[in-house]
Design an enzyme around this catalytic site. Structure first.
Site, PDB file in Angstrom:
ATOM      1  N   LYS A 196       0.884  -1.178   0.000  1.00 45.72           N
ATOM      2  CA  LYS A 196       0.000   0.000   0.000  1.00 45.72           C
ATOM      3  C   LYS A 196       0.913   1.216   0.000  1.00 45.72           C
ATOM      4  CE  LYS A 196      -2.060   2.972   1.989  1.00 45.72           C
ATOM      5  NZ  LYS A 196      -1.896   4.390   1.635  1.00 45.72           N
ATOM      6  N   ARG A 252       2.639   8.445  14.810  1.00 43.38           N
ATOM      7  CA  ARG A 252       1.191   8.461  15.087  1.00 43.38           C
ATOM      8  C   ARG A 252       0.510   7.258  14.441  1.00 43.38           C
ATOM      9  NH1 ARG A 252      -3.431   9.948  12.586  1.00 43.38           N
ATOM     10  NH2 ARG A 252      -2.351  10.511  10.664  1.00 43.38           N
ATOM     11  N   GLU A 272       8.830   1.254  11.269  1.00 41.95           N
ATOM     12  CA  GLU A 272       9.963   2.176  11.061  1.00 41.95           C
ATOM     13  C   GLU A 272       9.354   3.561  11.064  1.00 41.95           C
ATOM     14  OE1 GLU A 272      13.065   1.200  10.799  1.00 41.95           O
ATOM     15  OE2 GLU A 272      12.780  -0.939  10.476  1.00 41.95           O
ATOM     16  N   CYS A 307      13.377  10.823   7.370  1.00 45.35           N
ATOM     17  CA  CYS A 307      13.142  10.416   8.759  1.00 45.35           C
ATOM     18  C   CYS A 307      14.377  10.639   9.611  1.00 45.35           C
ATOM     19  CB  CYS A 307      12.737   8.954   8.796  1.00 45.35           C
ATOM     20  SG  CYS A 307      13.886   7.894   7.901  1.00 45.35           S
ATOM     21  N   GLU A 406       8.748  16.248  15.205  1.00 42.53           N
ATOM     22  CA  GLU A 406       9.275  16.015  13.850  1.00 42.53           C
ATOM     23  C   GLU A 406       8.568  16.957  12.879  1.00 42.53           C
ATOM     24  OE1 GLU A 406       8.244  12.371  11.734  1.00 42.53           O
ATOM     25  OE2 GLU A 406      10.313  12.237  11.032  1.00 42.53           O
TER      26      GLU A 406
HETATM   27  P1  NAD Z   1       2.034   8.405   7.533  1.00 38.90           P
HETATM   28  O1  NAD Z   1       2.177   7.657   8.800  1.00 38.90           O
HETATM   29  O2  NAD Z   1       1.039   9.483   7.451  1.00 38.90           O
HETATM   30  O3  NAD Z   1       1.688   7.387   6.338  1.00 38.90           O
HETATM   31  C1  NAD Z   1       2.478   6.254   6.061  1.00 38.90           C
HETATM   32  C2  NAD Z   1       1.629   5.220   5.349  1.00 38.90           C
HETATM   33  O4  NAD Z   1       0.611   4.803   6.241  1.00 38.90           O
HETATM   34  C3  NAD Z   1       0.920   5.754   4.118  1.00 38.90           C
HETATM   35  O5  NAD Z   1       0.876   4.747   3.132  1.00 38.90           O
HETATM   36  C4  NAD Z   1      -0.468   6.048   4.631  1.00 38.90           C
HETATM   37  O6  NAD Z   1      -1.473   5.984   3.648  1.00 38.90           O
HETATM   38  C5  NAD Z   1      -0.653   4.919   5.623  1.00 38.90           C
HETATM   39  N1  NAD Z   1      -1.658   5.178   6.638  1.00 38.90           N
HETATM   40  C6  NAD Z   1      -2.099   6.370   7.120  1.00 38.90           C
HETATM   41  N2  NAD Z   1      -3.075   6.176   8.027  1.00 38.90           N
HETATM   42  C7  NAD Z   1      -3.241   4.838   8.145  1.00 38.90           C
HETATM   43  C8  NAD Z   1      -4.097   4.015   8.916  1.00 38.90           C
HETATM   44  N3  NAD Z   1      -4.998   4.531   9.767  1.00 38.90           N
HETATM   45  N4  NAD Z   1      -3.977   2.671   8.791  1.00 38.90           N
HETATM   46  C9  NAD Z   1      -3.064   2.124   7.950  1.00 38.90           C
HETATM   47  N5  NAD Z   1      -2.265   2.859   7.153  1.00 38.90           N
HETATM   48  C10 NAD Z   1      -2.340   4.202   7.265  1.00 38.90           C
HETATM   49  O7  NAD Z   1       3.497   8.927   7.173  1.00 38.90           O
HETATM   50  P2  NAD Z   1       3.943   9.785   5.914  1.00 38.90           P
HETATM   51  O8  NAD Z   1       3.502  11.184   6.116  1.00 38.90           O
HETATM   52  O9  NAD Z   1       3.577   9.092   4.659  1.00 38.90           O
HETATM   53  O10 NAD Z   1       5.529   9.682   6.035  1.00 38.90           O
HETATM   54  C11 NAD Z   1       6.276  10.472   6.866  1.00 38.90           C
HETATM   55  C12 NAD Z   1       6.685   9.728   8.115  1.00 38.90           C
HETATM   56  O11 NAD Z   1       7.401   8.543   7.778  1.00 38.90           O
HETATM   57  C13 NAD Z   1       7.638  10.547   8.954  1.00 38.90           C
HETATM   58  O12 NAD Z   1       7.268  10.454  10.302  1.00 38.90           O
HETATM   59  C14 NAD Z   1       8.981   9.879   8.733  1.00 38.90           C
HETATM   60  O13 NAD Z   1       9.905  10.061   9.758  1.00 38.90           O
HETATM   61  C15 NAD Z   1       8.570   8.456   8.579  1.00 38.90           C
HETATM   62  N6  NAD Z   1       9.609   7.683   7.909  1.00 38.90           N
HETATM   63  C16 NAD Z   1      10.340   6.789   8.651  1.00 38.90           C
HETATM   64  C17 NAD Z   1      11.364   6.062   8.057  1.00 38.90           C
HETATM   65  C18 NAD Z   1      12.182   5.069   8.842  1.00 38.90           C
HETATM   66  O14 NAD Z   1      12.839   4.240   8.241  1.00 38.90           O
HETATM   67  N7  NAD Z   1      12.167   5.124  10.164  1.00 38.90           N
HETATM   68  C19 NAD Z   1      11.635   6.234   6.698  1.00 38.90           C
HETATM   69  C20 NAD Z   1      10.863   7.147   5.968  1.00 38.90           C
HETATM   70  C21 NAD Z   1       9.853   7.858   6.591  1.00 38.90           C
END
Ligand code: NAD
Length: 504
Positions: A196, A252, A272, A307, A406
């Protein structure tokens, strides 16, 4: 620009042609492109100019169920899991080759979709994706199982088996790379994967699925189901027939993912998550120019949407004026530009929501009394796109919003310190623990600091080392489990013990 071949590419013309030809935003389920069962779509807006470039299938629980059934059928009849590792390797190497062959198309999709500079999509994102798939392909036929040192009367085999159906849920900041970090070890180990992608960056993942099929990956082994997080994402994470989730995203949503696992079938949930990485520069830093370059380079790379961006910069008070003077001199090299220009090193913020969020943090920094010394403003708004000048705040206090949350944008918080122990204490006083760095010429200080810093990765006198051979992941609310390296196989394999009784 070093590559004369790339210099000749007119990316604007290519983008125009691609969009005019129509970008396919349909889902990829059970080996073919399909509309969402509901027939619903959502617009894909390019952050470069705010214009729509595609319509993407808005999948929901019904589509997720189809994809999971297809993945389960593929897993159960062992069309992939049952192949010898050397056979899986062959297919995955072909997949990596196809990615490399389609590098310009994939790079363009990535840049149009989420706004990163084309030079990086082409030179970092696509090659890293292909390299990741190649690396796990090459690894899988070189890993042996174990025989336990038990008594003579029995043989205890300890074998690794794929977990089954893996759900990969990924963010938008490195759409292809994040997908590959899940896909490559999961597929190499013999799992079926339902991916997804983020609703902010679905296009490259859909194309990857087509290339995987072309490479010989059997039907059903890899599906891509685009859609909203609260619809497609939650349906996937709650699905009773998914065995494991590889999630990358915000803290979150990561917390919700773990709850979904508990509410459904207690599937393994690997997370992650976010970061607020501390970068500590001591007065005895062996090369201040290198520290400035690496600190700003890592902070502003990918528009600050990384991240592991070193967004909390702790500088020892004695060298802070010099550090900031050198930093100011470099700021001009990070100014946003049109991502389709080959010279651009800083592109657009992924969408209007993220732009407003970043600007909100900048306002909060000013309101809380931090000193804005660079940037702080939106730029090139006449383009229709979403651009923010790289921003530096000095005189930041650790409890300010810009130092504790963040931001996921190009905003750096500079905090001064006098005593390294204090800096380490403040660095650790964070909900996150993804990465950290310490810059010092003193080996004892470096070792003590790297041991004391509560983070999954600690850099010493660097911030830009990276390799597929090393694990990537966080402590605390930056998540669990590790992507990359052989350790990633731990997430996507079960350990089975088989006792064989040996007769007299
Ligand atoms: P996000 O958590 O908003 O979304 C991530 C994914 O989760 C998306 O595909 C989104 O559609 C899905 N999602 C959202 N709500 C959901 C739900 N209720 N149930 C299931 N899936 C859901 O994050 P983002 O804005 O896409 O990405 C930014 C975040 O990702 C930042 O916090 C960043 O630090 C983190 N990140 C972490 C790493 C790592 O390796 N630690 C790498 C890249 C990004």
């Amino acid at each position: 620009m070093s590559n004369s071949e790339n210099q000749k590419i007119d990316w604007h013309a290519r983008a125009h042609a691609l969009v005019n030809a129509g970008i396919d935003g349909r889902a990829f389920i059970d080996g073919r492109r399909v509309d969402a069962i509901s027939q619903l779509c959502f617009p894909c807006i390019s952050p470069i100019d705010g214009k729509q470039i595609a319509q993407v299938a808005r999948c929901d629980a019904a589509d997720i169920d189809l994809a999971v059934r297809s993945a389960r059928a593929a897993f159960d009849d062992r069309r992939w899991a049952g192949k010898a590792p050397a056979q899986r390797k062959k297919v995955l190497l072909q997949f990596a080759d196809l990615i490399a062959q389609h590098k310009e198309e994939l790079a363009l999709l990535e840049t149009l979709d989420m706004g990163k500079p084309i030079r990086y999509s082409l030179r970092v994102d696509v090659p890293s994706t292909a390299n990741c798939i190649r690396w796990y392909a090459e690894a899988i036929d070189k890993i042996y199982d174990e025989i336990a040192p038990t008594s003579e009367q029995a043989l205890a085999l300890i074998t690794r088996e794929p977990v089954g159906v893996v759900a990969a849920i990924v963010p938008w900041n490195y759409p292809m790379i994040m997908a590959a970090w899940k896909l490559a070890p999961a597929l190499a180990a013999g799992n079926s994967v339902v991916l997804k992608p983020s609703e902010k960056s679905s296009l490259s993942a859909l194309r990857l699925a087509e290339l995987a099929l072309e490479a010989g990956l059997p039907v059903g082994v890899f599906s891509v189901v685009p859609g909203m997080g609260h619809e497609a994402g939650s349906a996937l994470a709650l699905h009773m027939d998914v065995d494991c989730i590889g999630f990358t995203g915000s803290t979150r949503v990561g917390k919700m993912i773990v709850q979904y696992a508990g509410q459904s079938n207690l599937k393994r949930a690997w997370t992650e998550l976010g970061g607020k990485s501390a970068n500590i520069v001591c007065a005895d830093c062996p090369d201040l120019d290198a520290a400035v370059r690496a600190s700003l380079g890592a902070m502003f790379f990918n528009q600050g949407e990384s991240c592991n961006a070193p967004s909390r910069l702790f500088v020892e008070a004695a060298i802070k004026p010099l550090f900031l003077e050198k930093a100011q001199a470099l700021m001009a090299s990070f100014q946003p530009d049109d991502p389709l220009n080959e010279a651009c090193v800083m592109g657009a913020i992924v969408d209007e929501i993220q732009l407003k969020s970043v600007m909100g943090y900048i306002d909060a920094g000013v309101a809380e009394g931090a000193k804005l010394i660079s940037g702080g403003n939106q730029v090139a708004s006449e383009s229709g796109g979403y651009y923010v000048a790289p921003t530096v705040f000095d005189q930041v206090l650790p409890n300010m919003k810009i130092a504790s949350e963040e931001i996921f944008g190009p905003v750096l918080a500079v905090i001064s310190f006098d005593d390294l122990d204090d800096a380490i204490r403040l660095a650790n006083a964070s909900a996150f623990g993804l990465q950290a760095a310490v810059w010092t010429a003193d080996l004892n200080k470096a070792i003590k600091a790297s041991r004391a810093l509560r983070a999954g990765t600690v850099h010493v006198n660097s911030y830009d080392e990276d390799d597929m051979t090393v694990p990537f992941g966080g402590y605390k609310q930056s998540g669990n489990g590790r992507d990359k390296s052989l350790h990633a196989f731990d997430k996507y394999t079960e350990i089975k013990t088989t006792w064989i009784k040996i007769g007299a």
